[in-house]
Design an enzyme around this catalytic site. Structure first.
Site, PDB file in Angstrom:
ATOM      1  N   HIS A   7       0.826  -1.215   0.000  1.00  0.00           N
ATOM      2  CA  HIS A   7       0.000   0.000   0.000  1.00  0.00           C
ATOM      3  C   HIS A   7       0.859   1.263   0.000  1.00  0.00           C
ATOM      4  O   HIS A   7       1.580   1.523   0.953  1.00  0.00           O
ATOM      5  CB  HIS A   7      -0.899  -0.024   1.243  1.00  0.00           C
ATOM      6  N   HIS A  50      -1.082  10.669  -2.572  1.00  0.00           N
ATOM      7  CA  HIS A  50      -2.416  10.295  -2.100  1.00  0.00           C
ATOM      8  C   HIS A  50      -3.291  11.501  -1.796  1.00  0.00           C
ATOM      9  O   HIS A  50      -4.405  11.625  -2.300  1.00  0.00           O
ATOM     10  CB  HIS A  50      -2.314   9.422  -0.848  1.00  0.00           C
TER      11      HIS A  50
END
Length: 242
Positions: A7, A50
Site C-alpha cells: 500500500h 495520495h
C-alpha cells in the site's frame, strides 16, 4: 493463493508513495504488486501522491493541483515519518514507469478523481501505459466509478477495480455490470459472509484495504479475500507462509 500488494509502497517503514518506498518493495519483500495514487499537476503532469493537500506528507502546503511540476519537485516528501532517509520528492508517473519496467511487479494505480476529476487524466495515463508497454503490469482503480468507465472505454481489456467504502447489496451483480475485474474494499466489508463468494461467482476478485494486523490478515484470507493491500507486505508474507 492470496496475493500481496504494498500500500503506497512499503509504507509501513518508508515514506509513502516515494520511489524509496517502491524500490524497497522489490528489495525487501515478497509482494506481488504495489498500490499507489495519482493526480494531475497544474501543468498537466501525472504525479504520485495520495492527498489532494500537500500539508501532511510534504513541507509544502495547499492543493497539489494548484502547483506546477517544477514547484512540486522543490518539496521534500516524508516529513511525517520518523527516521532518517535520503531526501524524497513527489515522483512522476514517468519516473515510476521507468523503474517498474525493470521489475515483474503488478501496479494497482488508484486515480484520485473523487474530489477533483482531473479532466483528461485517464487518457494521459492509458497513453503512457501503452508507451512503456506495461499493459500487463498495470491495473486501475478509483472511488469514482465514472473514471473506471472511461478507462474501460479507452482500454476494454484493462483490469479495473471498483473502490468502495460502503456496504453494497448485490455487489457481484453491480461489479459485473461495470466490467470490473475486482472490488477493492475496506477490510470489514470483505469479512461479511457471502461477499467473496458472490464476487467469485461472477469471476471477480476481492481486494482488502488496509489490513496491517496479522490476525486480521488471516481472517481475510479465511474469508476468501484474494489480495491484501497492506502497509506491511512483510507481515502479510509471514501470514501467507512465503
Amino acid at each position: 493463493m492470496t496475493m500481496i500488494f504494498a500500500h503506497r509502497g512499503f509504507s509501513g517503514y518508508y515514506p509513502e508513495n516515494t520511489m524509496l518506498a517502491f524500490q524497497k518493495v522489490a528489495e525487501e519483500t515478497k509482494a506481488d504488486g504495489i498500490e499507489l495514487d495519482i493526480q494531475l499537476t497544474k501543468d498537466g503532469e501525472i504525479v504520485i501522491m495520495h492527498d489532494e493537500m500537500l500539508d501532511r506528507t510534504t513541507n509544502g502546503s495547499g492543493l497539489l493541483k494548484e502547483h506546477t511540476l517544477e514547484e512540486l519537485k522543490m518539496l521534500s516528501v516524508g516529513v511525517n515519518i520518523k527516521g532518517f532517509f535520503p531526501r524524497q520528492t513527489i515522483p512522476t508517473m514517468r519516473e515510476y514507469f521507468e523503474w517498474l519496467k525493470t521489475t515483474k511487479l503488478i501496479t494497482n494505480i488508484e486515480l484520485k478523481t473523487s474530489i477533483f476529476e482531473y479532466e483528461g487524466i485517464e487518457e494521459k495515463l492509458i497513453a503512457m501505459v501503452k508507451e512503456y508497454g506495461l499493459e500487463e503490469q498495470v491495473w486501475y482503480s478509483s472511488f469514482n466509478h465514472y473514471t473506471i468507465a472511461r478507462i474501460k472505454k479507452l482500454m476494454p481489456e484493462a483490469k479495473c477495480g471498483l473502490l468502495m467504502d460502503t456496504w453494497l447489496v448485490n455487489v457481484g451483480d453491480y461489479a459485473a455490470s461495470q466490467g470490473a475485474a475486482s472490488v477493492n474494499s475496506r477490510s470489514y466489508f470483505c469479512l461479511k459472509e457471502g461477499v467473496a463468494a458472490d464476487l467469485h461467482k461472477h469471476g471477480i476478485i476481492l481486494q482488502a484495504w488496509t489490513p496491517n494486523d496479522e490476525e486480521l490478515m488471516q481472517q481475510l484470507i479465511d474469508a476468501g479475500t484474494d489480495i491484501l493491500i497492506t502497509n506491511f507486505p512483510d507481515k502479510a508474507a509471514k501470514v501467507i507462509g512465503r
